[in-house]
Design a protein around this motif. Structure first.
Motif, short mmCIF file in Angstrom:
data_model
loop_
_atom_site.label_atom_id
_atom_site.label_comp_id
_atom_site.label_asym_id
_atom_site.label_seq_id
_atom_site.Cartn_x
_atom_site.Cartn_y
_atom_site.Cartn_z
N LEU A 1 0.81 -1.19 0.02
CA LEU A 1 0.11 0.05 0.06
C LEU A 1 0.80 1.12 0.01
CD1 LEU A 1 -2.84 -1.18 2.37
CD2 LEU A 1 -3.04 -1.04 0.11
N PHE A 2 2.19 1.11 0.60
CA PHE A 2 2.87 2.44 0.61
C PHE A 2 3.55 2.64 -0.67
CE2 PHE A 2 7.39 3.85 1.23
CZ PHE A 2 7.03 5.04 1.88
N LEU A 3 4.02 1.56 -1.34
CA LEU A 3 4.63 1.64 -2.48
C LEU A 3 3.62 1.99 -3.72
CD1 LEU A 3 6.83 -1.43 -2.60
CD2 LEU A 3 7.63 0.84 -2.36
N PHE B 1 3.80 10.19 5.10
CA PHE B 1 3.03 8.92 4.65
C PHE B 1 3.49 7.85 5.42
CE2 PHE B 1 1.35 5.83 1.33
CZ PHE B 1 0.33 5.27 2.36
N TYR B 2 4.91 7.64 5.23
CA TYR B 2 5.60 6.46 5.73
C TYR B 2 5.62 6.42 7.30
CZ TYR B 2 9.96 3.94 6.75
OH TYR B 2 10.80 2.90 7.28
N LEU B 3 5.73 7.81 7.75
CA LEU B 3 5.73 7.82 9.45
C LEU B 3 4.25 7.59 10.01
CD1 LEU B 3 7.75 11.24 9.66
CD2 LEU B 3 8.41 8.90 10.52
N ILE B 4 3.36 8.04 9.17
CA ILE B 4 1.91 7.88 9.77
C ILE B 4 1.50 6.34 9.45
CG2 ILE B 4 -0.53 8.45 9.23
CD1 ILE B 4 0.46 11.20 8.45
N ALA B 5 1.66 5.88 8.50
CA ALA B 5 1.60 4.62 7.97
C ALA B 5 2.27 3.37 9.13
CB ALA B 5 1.91 3.91 6.85
N SER B 6 3.62 3.78 9.38
CA SER B 6 4.25 3.00 10.37
C SER B 6 3.79 2.76 11.68
CB SER B 6 5.67 3.42 10.24
OG SER B 6 6.35 3.28 9.28
N VAL B 7 3.31 4.16 12.17
CA VAL B 7 2.73 4.48 13.46
C VAL B 7 1.30 3.64 13.65
CG1 VAL B 7 1.71 5.93 15.11
CG2 VAL B 7 3.81 6.46 14.11
N LEU B 8 0.60 3.73 12.67
CA LEU B 8 -0.69 3.10 12.61
C LEU B 8 -0.72 1.57 12.42
CD1 LEU B 8 -2.82 5.35 10.39
CD2 LEU B 8 -3.04 5.21 12.71
N ASN B 9 0.37 1.09 11.78
CA ASN B 9 0.48 -0.50 11.47
C ASN B 9 0.93 -1.13 12.69
OD1 ASN B 9 1.18 -2.77 9.93
ND2 ASN B 9 3.25 -2.29 10.60
N PHE B 10 2.04 -0.43 13.39
CA PHE B 10 2.39 -0.97 14.69
C PHE B 10 1.64 -0.86 15.84
CE2 PHE B 10 6.66 -0.64 12.39
CZ PHE B 10 6.91 -1.87 12.46
N GLN B 11 0.94 0.12 15.76
CA GLN B 11 -0.43 0.25 16.78
C GLN B 11 -1.44 -0.88 16.46
OE1 GLN B 11 -2.28 4.23 16.71
NE2 GLN B 11 -0.73 4.83 18.09
N LYS B 12 -1.83 -1.12 15.38
CA LYS B 12 -2.63 -2.31 15.00
C LYS B 12 -2.07 -3.51 15.32
CE LYS B 12 -4.89 -4.31 10.96
NZ LYS B 12 -5.01 -4.60 9.50
N ASN B 13 -1.09 -3.88 15.04
CA ASN B 13 -0.23 -5.00 15.46
C ASN B 13 -0.14 -5.37 16.76
OD1 ASN B 13 0.14 -5.66 12.75
ND2 ASN B 13 2.17 -4.86 12.38
N GLY B 14 0.19 -4.11 17.64
CA GLY B 14 0.16 -4.23 19.04
C GLY B 14 -0.96 -4.79 19.62
N ARG B 15 -2.36 -4.26 19.10
CA ARG B 15 -3.62 -4.51 19.64
C ARG B 15 -3.98 -6.00 19.19
NH1 ARG B 15 -4.95 0.80 17.82
NH2 ARG B 15 -5.80 -0.01 16.06
N SER B 16 -3.34 -6.47 18.27
CA SER B 16 -3.83 -7.71 17.78
C SER B 16 -3.03 -8.77 18.26
CB SER B 16 -3.66 -7.77 16.05
OG SER B 16 -2.36 -7.69 15.85
#
Length: 244
Positions: free
Chosen positions: A206-208, A229-244
């Protein structure tokens, strides 16, 4: 012989950084940007080649950081020096300093980026946790951010953008933000594919795709947006993985 291929690519990164340094000093910033882009291209493929050929080595890791120090550490510092120099003198000028002008201290603040890059690269080499992800903005991404500024000035020809980019307070703020991001604790995904499946690499794909669309529509103006976009996507991605 195949063990030398990744290191040869890394040395091409070193050479690209040396050429970019010369152009940055001469204030030919578009050419400096071109050779930084070429250097980052080699930086991406040396690691990829090492993994594909299964010839990763400790010397390759150290050589890669030394190459990045030139291409993605020294050159952005010189470019920021030149931009701060322009901001003080009211516009684009040729040469390392203006003709018959006194040397002022403010432009040297640009080398804070170089210092922060050196610390970030040294920390990366001893941090065993930065394998599948990064902590802090990688130096090549930061270099692209800084090098995009003169390209926007040259090719977008917008008075509002030029007024912002050549504002010394904007440049000072960006220099400090850049130094912070390089050495922050923000966890960012790496563009390293262990496999080509979409499920495991959704954020990367999605980033690419998003980055390509922005580059095609916005050209050089897209680069700062891609970094954001890279910074925001990374933060959201790791927050999601942290909750899952």
């Amino acid at each position: 012989m195949k063990s030398y291929i990744p290191n040869f690519l890394t040395l091409l990164n070193v050479f690209s950084g040396c050429v970019a340094t010369v152009f940055a000093v001469l204030n030919h910033l578009e050419w400096a940007a071109l050779f930084v882009f070429i250097g980052i291209f080699f930086d991406f493929f040396d690691g990829l080649a090492a993994r594909l050929l299964k010839v990763q080595s400790e010397i390759g890791v150290q050589l890669d950081s030394l190459a990045d120090m030139i291409t993605s550490g020294l050159v952005p510092g010189i470019v920021m020096f030149q931009l701060l120099n322009m901001a003080e003198r009211g516009g684009w000028n040729l040469g390392f300093f203006g003709h018959d002008d006194e040397i002022t201290l403010l432009p040297f603040l640009g080398f804070v980026i170089t210092l922060a890059s050196a610390y970030r690269l040294a920390n990366f080499n001893v941090d065993e946790n930065q394998v599948s992800s990064f902590r802090g903005l990688p130096t090549p991404a930061n270099a692209l951010l800084i090098l995009s500024l003169p390209l926007i000035l040259l090719y977008h020809n917008n008075e509002v953008l030029s007024g912002v980019i050549l504002n010394q307070w904007f440049l000072i703020g960006l220099t400090l933000v850049s130094a912070y991001l390089l050495n922050s604790k923000i966890e960012l995904f790496a563009l390293k594919f262990d496999n080509w499946g979409f499920k495991d690499n959704a954020v990367r794909y999605l980033f690419l795709i998003g980055s390509l669309i922005m580059l095609l529509t916005l050209k050089f103006l897209a680069i700062p947006l891609i970094i954001a976009f890279y910074l925001i996507a990374s933060v959201l991605n790791f927050q999601k993985n942290g909750r899952s």
